[in-house]
Write an enzyme that holds these catalytic residues in place. Structure first.
Site, PDB file in Angstrom:
ATOM      1  N   ARG A  90       0.933  -1.391   0.004  1.00 65.47           N
ATOM      2  CA  ARG A  90      -0.060   0.043  -0.064  1.00 65.47           C
ATOM      3  C   ARG A  90       0.929   1.303   0.163  1.00 65.47           C
ATOM      4  O   ARG A  90       0.552   2.309  -0.677  1.00 65.47           O
ATOM      5  CB  ARG A  90      -0.992  -0.177   1.254  1.00 65.47           C
ATOM      6  CG  ARG A  90      -1.634   1.233   1.304  1.00 65.47           C
ATOM      7  CD  ARG A  90      -2.970   1.142   2.341  1.00 65.47           C
ATOM      8  NE  ARG A  90      -3.379   2.686   2.651  1.00 65.47           N
ATOM      9  CZ  ARG A  90      -4.346   2.634   3.409  1.00 65.47           C
ATOM     10  NH1 ARG A  90      -4.713   2.105   4.461  1.00 65.47           N
ATOM     11  NH2 ARG A  90      -4.914   3.961   3.422  1.00 65.47           N
ATOM     12  N   ASN A 144     -10.616  -4.260  -0.309  1.00 61.04           N
ATOM     13  CA  ASN A 144     -10.644  -3.407  -1.537  1.00 61.04           C
ATOM     14  C   ASN A 144      -9.718  -3.676  -2.737  1.00 61.04           C
ATOM     15  O   ASN A 144      -8.729  -4.239  -2.675  1.00 61.04           O
ATOM     16  CB  ASN A 144     -10.259  -1.927  -0.806  1.00 61.04           C
ATOM     17  CG  ASN A 144     -11.352  -1.286  -0.194  1.00 61.04           C
ATOM     18  OD1 ASN A 144     -12.259  -1.228  -0.656  1.00 61.04           O
ATOM     19  ND2 ASN A 144     -10.778  -0.806   1.134  1.00 61.04           N
ATOM     20  N   CYS A 165     -18.664  -2.629   2.041  1.00 57.41           N
ATOM     21  CA  CYS A 165     -17.940  -1.500   2.639  1.00 57.41           C
ATOM     22  C   CYS A 165     -18.511  -0.777   3.913  1.00 57.41           C
ATOM     23  O   CYS A 165     -19.675  -0.822   3.896  1.00 57.41           O
ATOM     24  CB  CYS A 165     -17.747  -0.601   1.432  1.00 57.41           C
ATOM     25  SG  CYS A 165     -16.476   0.849   1.871  1.00 57.41           S
ATOM     26  N   HIS A 193     -16.751   3.400  -3.645  1.00 55.53           N
ATOM     27  CA  HIS A 193     -16.027   4.603  -3.378  1.00 55.53           C
ATOM     28  C   HIS A 193     -16.211   5.611  -4.705  1.00 55.53           C
ATOM     29  O   HIS A 193     -15.121   6.174  -4.920  1.00 55.53           O
ATOM     30  CB  HIS A 193     -14.275   3.942  -3.531  1.00 55.53           C
ATOM     31  CG  HIS A 193     -13.943   3.406  -2.074  1.00 55.53           C
ATOM     32  ND1 HIS A 193     -12.883   2.923  -1.942  1.00 55.53           N
ATOM     33  CD2 HIS A 193     -14.757   3.080  -0.973  1.00 55.53           C
ATOM     34  CE1 HIS A 193     -12.735   2.280  -0.773  1.00 55.53           C
ATOM     35  NE2 HIS A 193     -14.133   2.304  -0.082  1.00 55.53           N
ATOM     36  N   TYR A 243     -14.717  10.069  -1.224  1.00 56.00           N
ATOM     37  CA  TYR A 243     -13.716   9.940  -2.249  1.00 56.00           C
ATOM     38  C   TYR A 243     -13.813  10.553  -3.595  1.00 56.00           C
ATOM     39  O   TYR A 243     -12.772  10.476  -4.276  1.00 56.00           O
ATOM     40  CB  TYR A 243     -13.880   8.152  -2.431  1.00 56.00           C
ATOM     41  CG  TYR A 243     -13.620   7.219  -1.333  1.00 56.00           C
ATOM     42  CD1 TYR A 243     -12.062   6.920  -1.345  1.00 56.00           C
ATOM     43  CD2 TYR A 243     -14.409   6.855  -0.490  1.00 56.00           C
ATOM     44  CE1 TYR A 243     -11.768   6.075  -0.346  1.00 56.00           C
ATOM     45  CE2 TYR A 243     -13.875   6.058   0.551  1.00 56.00           C
ATOM     46  CZ  TYR A 243     -12.594   5.657   0.503  1.00 56.00           C
ATOM     47  OH  TYR A 243     -12.223   4.798   1.460  1.00 56.00           O
TER      48      TYR A 243
END
Length: 421
Positions: A90, A144, A165, A193, A243
């Site tokens: 990440r 995700n 989510c 998102h 988002y």
């Protein structure tokens, strides 16, 4: 009833255990299988989970394992919360794009794209194992990017799966509270998102449509409350999820990300270590308050309440990622969307919103869905051509030279987890 948690070394896991404990009378567990490839995190988080179970007198067997098959064998529900490459991957997803002037974020833009490429093959392997070991089980995936993963699993496997989510709960509740404290009906439409609240109705009145249509006094209540000005909300015809800042204010957002001393992923590394140290306390048997800093709030409500509806068939309303099946009129029936659904033992029945959104919402959803479909294709066939095509469709990239340069650098950085390329 056996529940398997794949990726149970996640520091979010105590949220799930808390949710299962709260439902012990309607979901009587006989076995809880905790599976993770990281032995240290499996033991640290698992020991806390086991203490929570014992303190609550749940009366179920708790199994720790690093073997997918042991966890899956005979399961009724499979909760999936994996991170291929762990937080180190990440960090790369967030830092490398910023060098190229692109959004660095774990689920949106090219960072989320590479997370999907790493994750989808692992989910397919998991689905194949489920067909052998627990063919009637439901996979509840909140790995995700949840929407892209759900599109891949629904299109190319026959496992029973719903994507979810934790964000929709907050995204719906916050703007509604600006208008009324009474229960109300909320339309929530979008992709994971990339979602919008398009209607807030109570007592025969639609507060949000009235605000957008010209009631400035009402609209003032929303001004910047969700990170967007009233002018933005009026122009796009709905309240965007946070988002959407990457799409609506990209230059400002990238500038801020580039100026930050640490990426969110680097912050999460520190938070995770602090949580693991807390979890190591043998006297701790409840979810610590510090978990809220990690961003995991409402996971137990989202995941465990969904499992409860699938188990009991209560027909309650949940926001899920599933095939559209005609709910949102401008999306294809086999597009995975994120919207409200009635859930029973057979799965989710997507509910048509009263207000599905106008031209902006329609346009951006269709565009990003094209990107998602190309991403799934690239994840499966390892085609650089499909990968670059996906990035050119994505509004956050949409530049050939930049897409190629960033893709090549990230491919090299993540090569260990991308054998299909």
């Amino acid at each position: 009833m056996k529940i398997a948690i794949i990726g149970s070394g996640s520091t979010y896991t105590p949220e799930l255990i808390e949710g299962l404990i709260a439902r012990k009378n309607v979901m009587p567990l006989t076995e809880l299988a905790l599976m993770d490839v990281d032995e240290r995190k499996l033991k640290t988080v698992g020991n806390l989970a086991e203490r929570m179970v014992k303190h609550a007198r749940l009366g179920c067997k708790v199994v720790f394992t690093q073997d997918f098959d042991v966890a899956l064998d005979g399961a009724s529900f499979v909760f999936v919360q994996i991170r291929v490459g762990k937080l180190a991957a990440r960090v790369l997803d967030e830092k490398i794009p910023l060098k190229h002037g692109l959004v660095g974020q774990e689920t949106t833009g090219i960072g989320g794209f590479f997370k999907a490429l790493r994750t989808i093959p692992v989910l397919f392997d998991l689905a194949a194992r489920m067909k052998k070991l627990c063919p009637d089980a439901w996979m509840l995936n909140f790995t995700n990017p949840s929407g892209i993963c759900a599109q891949a699993l629904l299109d190319h496997t026959d496992v029973k799966v719903l994507g979810l989510c934790n964000a929709p709960i907050k995204i719906m509740e916050y703007p509604a509270r600006q208008f009324t404290d009474e229960p109300c009906e909320i339309d929530y439409v979008g992709l994971n998102h990339l979602s919008f609240v398009t209607s807030i109705r109570q007592g025969g009145r639609d507060f949000l449509r009235e605000a957008i249509s010209g009631n400035d006094e009402l609209l003032e209540k929303l001004d910047w409350q969700m990170g967007f000005s009233k002018d933005v909300i009026r122009k796009i015809g709905g309240v965007p999820s946070y988002y959407l800042k990457y799409f609506i204010h990209p230059r400002e957002t990238i500038k801020k990300l580039q100026a930050d001393k640490l990426t969110r992923a680097e912050e999460c590394v520190t938070i995770e270590e602090e949580l693991l140290e807390l979890y190591s306390d043998a006297g701790l048997y409840i979810k610590p308050e510090q978990l809220s800093q990690r961003g995991g709030a409402m996971y137990s409500e989202a995941a465990c309440s969904l499992a409860e509806s699938l188990h009991t068939g209560d027909g309650k309303i949940h926001v899920v990622n599933d095939y559209n099946n005609g709910a949102i009129p401008y999306m294809r029936g086999d597009d995975v969307v994120e919207t409200r659904a009635s859930v029973n033992r057979d799965g989710a029945k997507m509910l048509p919103p009263v207000h599905a959104g106008g031209e902006y919402i329609q346009g951006i959803m269709q565009t990003v869905k094209s990107y998602e479909r190309l991403t799934v294709r690239a994840a499966l066939n390892g085609s650089r051509d499909d990968a670059i095509a996906a990035l050119l469709v994505n509004p956050l990239i949409a530049d050939y030279e930049t897409a190629c340069a960033c893709f090549d650098e990230m491919l090299e950085a993540h090569r260990e987890y991308l054998p299909q390329f």
